[in-house]
Scaffold this motif. Structure first.
Motif, PDB file in Angstrom:
ATOM      1  N   ALA A  90      11.494  -3.460   7.895  1.00  0.00           N
ATOM      2  CA  ALA A  90      11.488  -4.761   8.567  1.00  0.00           C
ATOM      3  C   ALA A  90      11.359  -4.575  10.077  1.00  0.00           C
ATOM      4  N   PHE A  91      12.064  -3.571  10.628  1.00  0.00           N
ATOM      5  CA  PHE A  91      11.987  -3.282  12.061  1.00  0.00           C
ATOM      6  C   PHE A  91      10.556  -2.901  12.439  1.00  0.00           C
ATOM      7  N   ALA A  92       9.930  -2.067  11.624  1.00  0.00           N
ATOM      8  CA  ALA A  92       8.547  -1.650  11.886  1.00  0.00           C
ATOM      9  C   ALA A  92       7.589  -2.841  11.812  1.00  0.00           C
ATOM     10  N   VAL A 134      13.007  -5.119  21.614  1.00  0.00           N
ATOM     11  CA  VAL A 134      13.524  -4.272  20.544  1.00  0.00           C
ATOM     12  C   VAL A 134      14.956  -4.691  20.200  1.00  0.00           C
ATOM     13  N   ALA A 135      15.746  -5.024  21.216  1.00  0.00           N
ATOM     14  CA  ALA A 135      17.127  -5.475  20.984  1.00  0.00           C
ATOM     15  C   ALA A 135      17.145  -6.781  20.186  1.00  0.00           C
ATOM     16  N   GLU A 136      16.196  -7.686  20.468  1.00  0.00           N
ATOM     17  CA  GLU A 136      16.132  -8.946  19.719  1.00  0.00           C
ATOM     18  C   GLU A 136      15.774  -8.695  18.251  1.00  0.00           C
ATOM     19  N   ILE A 137      14.895  -7.739  18.005  1.00  0.00           N
ATOM     20  CA  ILE A 137      14.559  -7.390  16.618  1.00  0.00           C
ATOM     21  C   ILE A 137      15.809  -6.912  15.898  1.00  0.00           C
ATOM     22  N   ASP A 138      16.532  -6.000  16.530  1.00  0.00           N
ATOM     23  CA  ASP A 138      17.743  -5.444  15.920  1.00  0.00           C
ATOM     24  C   ASP A 138      18.784  -6.537  15.656  1.00  0.00           C
ATOM     25  N   ARG A 143      21.628  -9.918  11.730  1.00  0.00           N
ATOM     26  CA  ARG A 143      22.205 -11.236  11.434  1.00  0.00           C
ATOM     27  C   ARG A 143      21.639 -11.863  10.170  1.00  0.00           C
ATOM     28  N   GLU A 144      20.323 -11.725   9.931  1.00  0.00           N
ATOM     29  CA  GLU A 144      19.716 -12.458   8.824  1.00  0.00           C
ATOM     30  C   GLU A 144      19.304 -11.583   7.642  1.00  0.00           C
ATOM     31  N   GLU A 145      19.071 -10.300   7.868  1.00  0.00           N
ATOM     32  CA  GLU A 145      18.669  -9.376   6.792  1.00  0.00           C
ATOM     33  C   GLU A 145      17.538  -9.962   5.933  1.00  0.00           C
ATOM     34  N   PRO A 146      16.362 -10.224   6.537  1.00  0.00           N
ATOM     35  CA  PRO A 146      15.259 -10.887   5.837  1.00  0.00           C
ATOM     36  C   PRO A 146      14.386  -9.901   5.054  1.00  0.00           C
ATOM     37  N   TYR A 147      15.005  -9.038   4.291  1.00  0.00           N
ATOM     38  CA  TYR A 147      14.277  -7.930   3.652  1.00  0.00           C
ATOM     39  C   TYR A 147      13.503  -8.356   2.414  1.00  0.00           C
ATOM     40  N   ASP A 148      13.715  -9.616   1.983  1.00  0.00           N
ATOM     41  CA  ASP A 148      13.001 -10.113   0.801  1.00  0.00           C
ATOM     42  C   ASP A 148      11.906 -11.111   1.179  1.00  0.00           C
ATOM     43  N   CYS A 149      11.484 -11.085   2.454  1.00  0.00           N
ATOM     44  CA  CYS A 149      10.460 -12.022   2.937  1.00  0.00           C
ATOM     45  C   CYS A 149       9.270 -11.266   3.515  1.00  0.00           C
ATOM     46  N   ALA A 150       8.077 -11.619   3.052  1.00  0.00           N
ATOM     47  CA  ALA A 150       6.869 -11.033   3.615  1.00  0.00           C
ATOM     48  C   ALA A 150       6.843 -11.292   5.111  1.00  0.00           C
ATOM     49  N   THR A 155      11.266 -18.345   8.478  1.00  0.00           N
ATOM     50  CA  THR A 155      11.081 -19.514   9.338  1.00  0.00           C
ATOM     51  C   THR A 155      12.097 -20.602   9.055  1.00  0.00           C
ATOM     52  N   GLU A 156      12.697 -20.586   7.865  1.00  0.00           N
ATOM     53  CA  GLU A 156      13.703 -21.593   7.527  1.00  0.00           C
ATOM     54  C   GLU A 156      15.085 -21.200   8.037  1.00  0.00           C
ATOM     55  N   GLY A 157      15.169 -20.068   8.710  1.00  0.00           N
ATOM     56  CA  GLY A 157      16.438 -19.596   9.255  1.00  0.00           C
ATOM     57  C   GLY A 157      16.268 -19.168  10.703  1.00  0.00           C
ATOM     58  N   LEU A 158      17.030 -18.166  11.095  1.00  0.00           N
ATOM     59  CA  LEU A 158      17.009 -17.664  12.469  1.00  0.00           C
ATOM     60  C   LEU A 158      15.663 -17.048  12.846  1.00  0.00           C
ATOM     61  N   GLY A 159      14.858 -16.677  11.858  1.00  0.00           N
ATOM     62  CA  GLY A 159      13.548 -16.095  12.131  1.00  0.00           C
ATOM     63  C   GLY A 159      12.659 -16.983  12.965  1.00  0.00           C
TER      64      GLY A 159
END
Length: 194
Positions: A90-92, A134-138, A143-150, A155-159
């Motif tokens: 996700a970070f990448a 980079v700090a904002e990505i981290d 906070r949201e752990e969006p690992y199940d989203c392409a 967009t419906e959350g903090l993203g």
């Protein structure tokens, strides 16, 4: 003539919540298909094929139903971005997307298992990401752990805070289920909707 059952061919909580907005009774079932992109397939073709396969894969279990399949593929510089699955990927993804425009292709298929008819649409959304740090990505990922989203940004959350602008025709498509298109398809199958 009775109205056929409505089946959501997905275990996604996002798609379940979106479909619930229509106030229609439905069941959710896990589709059975390999989601690996095929060589030479465009993002729209991958999303469309997978949405269709998800819907059709459930026809044997639901022989008199309308079955919804949906899939989303993000595209950045010709490369398909899937669900990251973990923090590192996700970070990448978010690092590569910083300050860039990504096109999300959300495909929808509605399969009538009684007639064998399948309606299909692909709804594109353009998303321009902010030039975040980079700090904002981290911070966002922790906070949201969006690992199940392409594309790694919900967009419906903090993203939404990672995004500069979005453009598309069906607001629910960016979350994963194009509801405007689905309503058109259901009407074409004889369903009465407001």
């Amino acid at each position: 003539m009775s109205t056929p059952k409505l089946i959501l061919g997905s275990t996604s909580r996002y798609r379940h919540e979106l479909l619930s907005r229509l106030g229609l009774p439905f069941e959710a079932a896990a589709p059975d298909c390999d989601e690996t992109p095929l060589p030479g397939e465009t993002a729209a073709e991958t999303a469309s094929r997978l949405a269709r396969l998800k819907a059709i894969s459930l026809a044997g279990r639901y022989p008199d139903a309308l079955i919804i399949g949906s899939d989303q593929v993000a595209l950045l510089d010709g490369q398909q971005l899937g669900k990251p699955g973990n923090y590192e990927r996700a970070f990448a993804q978010l690092g590569a997307m910083r300050g860039r425009t990504i096109v999300f292709h959300t495909a929808l298929a509605l399969h009538n298992s009684a007639s064998g008819r399948t309606q299909e649409r692909v709804v594109p959304w353009q998303v321009r990401m902010r030039n975040y740090s980079v700090a904002e990505i981290d911070t966002y990922l922790r906070r949201e752990e969006p690992y199940d989203c392409a594309g790694s940004a919900k967009t419906e959350g903090l993203g939404v805070a990672m995004i500069d602008a979005m453009e598309g025709s069906d607001p629910a498509a960016i979350i994963g289920l194009p509801l405007i298109e689905l309503c058109h398809m259901l009407r074409a199958e004889g369903w009465s909707l407001p």
